[in-house]
Design a protein around this motif. Structure first.
Motif, PDB file in Angstrom:
ATOM      1  N   ASP A 198       0.841  -1.195   0.000  1.00  0.00           N
ATOM      2  CA  ASP A 198       0.000   0.000   0.000  1.00  0.00           C
ATOM      3  C   ASP A 198       0.874   1.243   0.000  1.00  0.00           C
ATOM      4  O   ASP A 198       1.917   1.273   0.661  1.00  0.00           O
ATOM      5  CB  ASP A 198      -0.904  -0.001   1.257  1.00  0.00           C
ATOM      6  N   TYR A 199       0.462   2.279  -0.697  1.00  0.00           N
ATOM      7  CA  TYR A 199       1.137   3.586  -0.710  1.00  0.00           C
ATOM      8  C   TYR A 199       1.412   4.055   0.703  1.00  0.00           C
ATOM      9  O   TYR A 199       2.456   4.655   0.993  1.00  0.00           O
ATOM     10  CB  TYR A 199       0.225   4.576  -1.457  1.00  0.00           C
ATOM     11  N   ASN A 200       0.510   3.796   1.623  1.00  0.00           N
ATOM     12  CA  ASN A 200       0.630   4.305   2.984  1.00  0.00           C
ATOM     13  C   ASN A 200       1.377   3.372   3.931  1.00  0.00           C
ATOM     14  O   ASN A 200       1.490   3.668   5.129  1.00  0.00           O
ATOM     15  CB  ASN A 200      -0.757   4.602   3.556  1.00  0.00           C
ATOM     16  N   ARG A 217       4.157   5.251   5.291  1.00  0.00           N
ATOM     17  CA  ARG A 217       3.771   6.596   5.729  1.00  0.00           C
ATOM     18  C   ARG A 217       2.931   6.556   6.998  1.00  0.00           C
ATOM     19  O   ARG A 217       2.784   7.546   7.694  1.00  0.00           O
ATOM     20  CB  ARG A 217       2.984   7.297   4.607  1.00  0.00           C
ATOM     21  N   SER A 257      -0.786   5.607   9.135  1.00  0.00           N
ATOM     22  CA  SER A 257      -2.181   6.034   8.984  1.00  0.00           C
ATOM     23  C   SER A 257      -2.762   6.309  10.375  1.00  0.00           C
ATOM     24  O   SER A 257      -2.468   5.581  11.330  1.00  0.00           O
ATOM     25  CB  SER A 257      -2.985   4.927   8.285  1.00  0.00           C
ATOM     26  N   HIS A 306      -5.938   3.688  10.291  1.00  0.00           N
ATOM     27  CA  HIS A 306      -5.640   2.319   9.843  1.00  0.00           C
ATOM     28  C   HIS A 306      -4.176   1.999  10.155  1.00  0.00           C
ATOM     29  O   HIS A 306      -3.435   1.521   9.304  1.00  0.00           O
ATOM     30  CB  HIS A 306      -5.930   2.171   8.349  1.00  0.00           C
ATOM     31  N   ALA A 341      -1.594  -0.368   8.035  1.00  0.00           N
ATOM     32  CA  ALA A 341      -0.358   0.170   7.447  1.00  0.00           C
ATOM     33  C   ALA A 341       0.872  -0.569   7.989  1.00  0.00           C
ATOM     34  O   ALA A 341       1.784  -0.918   7.228  1.00  0.00           O
ATOM     35  CB  ALA A 341      -0.247   1.667   7.726  1.00  0.00           C
ATOM     36  N   TYR A 356      -1.862   3.496  -4.573  1.00  0.00           N
ATOM     37  CA  TYR A 356      -2.655   4.451  -3.817  1.00  0.00           C
ATOM     38  C   TYR A 356      -4.096   3.971  -4.037  1.00  0.00           C
ATOM     39  O   TYR A 356      -4.378   2.767  -3.956  1.00  0.00           O
ATOM     40  CB  TYR A 356      -2.382   5.895  -4.307  1.00  0.00           C
ATOM     41  N   ASP A 403     -14.254   6.095   1.069  1.00  0.00           N
ATOM     42  CA  ASP A 403     -13.635   6.995   0.089  1.00  0.00           C
ATOM     43  C   ASP A 403     -14.673   7.855  -0.608  1.00  0.00           C
ATOM     44  O   ASP A 403     -14.455   9.036  -0.865  1.00  0.00           O
ATOM     45  CB  ASP A 403     -12.867   6.185  -0.957  1.00  0.00           C
ATOM     46  N   SER A 442       5.500   1.484  -6.958  1.00  0.00           N
ATOM     47  CA  SER A 442       4.404   2.390  -6.607  1.00  0.00           C
ATOM     48  C   SER A 442       3.456   2.554  -7.784  1.00  0.00           C
ATOM     49  O   SER A 442       3.901   2.801  -8.911  1.00  0.00           O
ATOM     50  CB  SER A 442       4.952   3.774  -6.230  1.00  0.00           C
ATOM     51  N   ASP A 456       0.694   4.931  -7.854  1.00  0.00           N
ATOM     52  CA  ASP A 456       0.018   5.895  -6.986  1.00  0.00           C
ATOM     53  C   ASP A 456      -0.409   7.184  -7.688  1.00  0.00           C
ATOM     54  O   ASP A 456      -0.764   8.164  -7.050  1.00  0.00           O
ATOM     55  CB  ASP A 456       0.940   6.248  -5.809  1.00  0.00           C
ATOM     56  N   SER A 497       3.130  10.516  -4.480  1.00  0.00           N
ATOM     57  CA  SER A 497       4.387  10.739  -3.736  1.00  0.00           C
ATOM     58  C   SER A 497       5.013  12.081  -4.097  1.00  0.00           C
ATOM     59  O   SER A 497       5.934  12.538  -3.440  1.00  0.00           O
ATOM     60  CB  SER A 497       5.373   9.593  -4.044  1.00  0.00           C
TER      61      SER A 497
END
Ligand SMILES: NC(=O)C1=CN([C@@H]2O[C@H](COP(=O)(O)OP(=O)(O)OC[C@H]3O[C@@H](n4cnc5c(N)ncnc54)[C@H](OP(=O)(O)O)[C@@H]3O)[C@@H](O)[C@H]2O)C=CC1
Ligand SMILES: Nc1nc2c(c(=O)[nH]1)N=C([C@H](O)[C@@H](O)CO)CN2
Length: 239
Positions: free
Chosen positions: A138-140, A143, A145, A148, A152, A181, A189, A231, A233, A237
Motif C-alpha cells: 500500500d502507498y501508505n 507513511r 495512517s 488504519h 499500514a 494508492y 472513500d 508504486s 500511486d 508521492s
C-alpha cells in the motif's frame, strides 16, 4: 479449460475487486489459476466456470492456511507465481486495551504469506523459467495512517518480507511488492470524495483495476526486477 501444460498461478483473495479482476486476467493470459476466497461470490463461480481451481481459506487461521498449502501441493507440480492479494481493510479499535485488528492483520498480511511462500517455494523452484512472488502492499505502508495504523504497519511488514524473500530466493524466484494508492474506492472513500477531503493524485482518482494487472504483467515479464516495491500511486508521492 486452459491448456493442461499451462503454468499455474496462485492468487489469494480473488472473490471480488482487484483479486477477481487479476485472476481473470491470469486466465486470459493462458495460465492455470488457483484462486482462494473466504466468502464465496458470483465472481468465484465465474472463475470456477472458466477453469480455475477455487479454494476456500480464512487467512486469519494458520490451520486453514496449512490446509490450503496441502491442497495446492496435491493439485499442481509447479507454480509460476504467487500473488498475495488477500487483505483486510480494517479500522483501528477505539479500545486502547484491544490489540485487534493488529493481531488479525498480522496473520492475514504477514503470517499467511510467510507460511505460503516458505512452504510452496519448492513448487516455485520447479517452474520452467524464473518464478515470481508478488505482495500487494500500500502507498501508505511506510507513511502510516491515523485510522488504519494496524493495516499500514502489517503492510509495511509485508514490504520488508518482500526484500528478505528476494534475498533468500534469488535467482530462481523474484519477489516484489506493488504499492497502490487508491485504485478502486470503497464506502469511506466516496464519503471523503463528496466532502472534498480525499487527497487526489496528480493523475486523478480511480485509474481502474487494469493498472495493477499491467504492473503484475510487467514484473512477471522482467527477469531482472526483484526486491522492489513498485508504486502505482498516480504521482501521490510528488505531493
Ligand atoms: N482498492 C484499493 O484502492 C487499494 C488496494 N490495495 C491492496 O490491493 C489488494 C486488493 O485490494 P481490494 O480489491 O480493494 O481489496 P478488498 O478488500 O476489496 O478484497 C480483499 C480480498 O481479500 C479477502 N480477504 C480479506 N480478509 C481475508 C481473510 N481473513 N482470509 C482470506 N481472505 C480474506 C477478501 O475476501 P472476502 O471478500 O471473503 O472478505 C477479498 O477477496 C489488497 O491487498 C489491498 O490491501 C492497496 C491500496 C489501494
Ligand atoms: N484490503 C483492502 N485494502 C485497501 C482498500 C480496500 O478496499 N481493501 N482500499 C484502499 C484505498 O486506498 C482507500 O480506501 C484508502 O482510503 C487501501 N487499501
Amino acid at each position: 479449460m486452459p491448456p493442461a501444460h499451462s503454468e499455474s498461478i496462485l492468487i489469494t483473495g480473488a472473490s471480488r475487486r482487484l483479486g477477481l479482476y487479476n485472476a481473470k486476467k491470469c486466465l486470459e493470459a493462458g495460465f492455470h489459476v488457483i484462486a482462494t476466497y473466504r466468502h464465496r461470490t458470483k465472481g468465484i463461480d465465474e472463475l470456477e466456470q472458466a477453469g480455475a481451481l477455487v479454494l476456500p481459506v480464512n487467512m486469519d487461521s494458520p490451520e486453514e492456511v496449512a490446509g490450503l498449502i496441502a491442497q495446492i501441493e496435491q493439485s499442481t507440480s509447479s507454480l509460476r507465481a504467487i500473488i498475495h492479494n488477500a487483505s483486510g481493510w480494517l479500522s483501528d479499535s477505539e479500545n486502547p486495551e484491544d490489540s485487534e485488528p493488529l493481531d488479525t492483520l498480522f496473520r492475514v498480511h504477514m503470517q499467511a504469506p510467510w507460511l505460503i511462500n516458505r512452504s510452496l517455494y519448492p513448487l516455485l523452484q520447479k517452474c520452467r523459467g524464473t518464478a515470481d512472488i508478488i505482495h500487494m502492499t500500500d502507498y501508505n505502508a511506510l507513511r502510516g495512517s491515523i485510522e488504519h495504523a494496524a493495516y499500514a504497519a502489517t503492510k509495511a511488514g509485508l514490504e520488508s518480507l518482500t526484500r528478505s524473500f528476494a534475498k533468500m530466493y534469488a535467482p530462481k524466484v523474484k519477489v516484489n511488492a506493488i504499492a497502490p494508492y487508491l485504485i478502486i474506492m470503497n464506502e469511506g472513500d466516496h464519503v471523503m470524495a463528496e466532502e472534498g477531503t480525499l487527497p487526489v493524485p496528480p493523475m486523478g482518482l480511480e485509474p481502474g483495476e487494469d493498472v495493477i494487472w499491467q504492473t503484475i504483467d510487467y514484473v512477471m515479464k522482467n527477469s531482472y526486477v526483484t526486491g522492489t516495491t513498485l508504486s502505482v500511486d498516480g504521482g501521490m508521492s510528488l505531493k
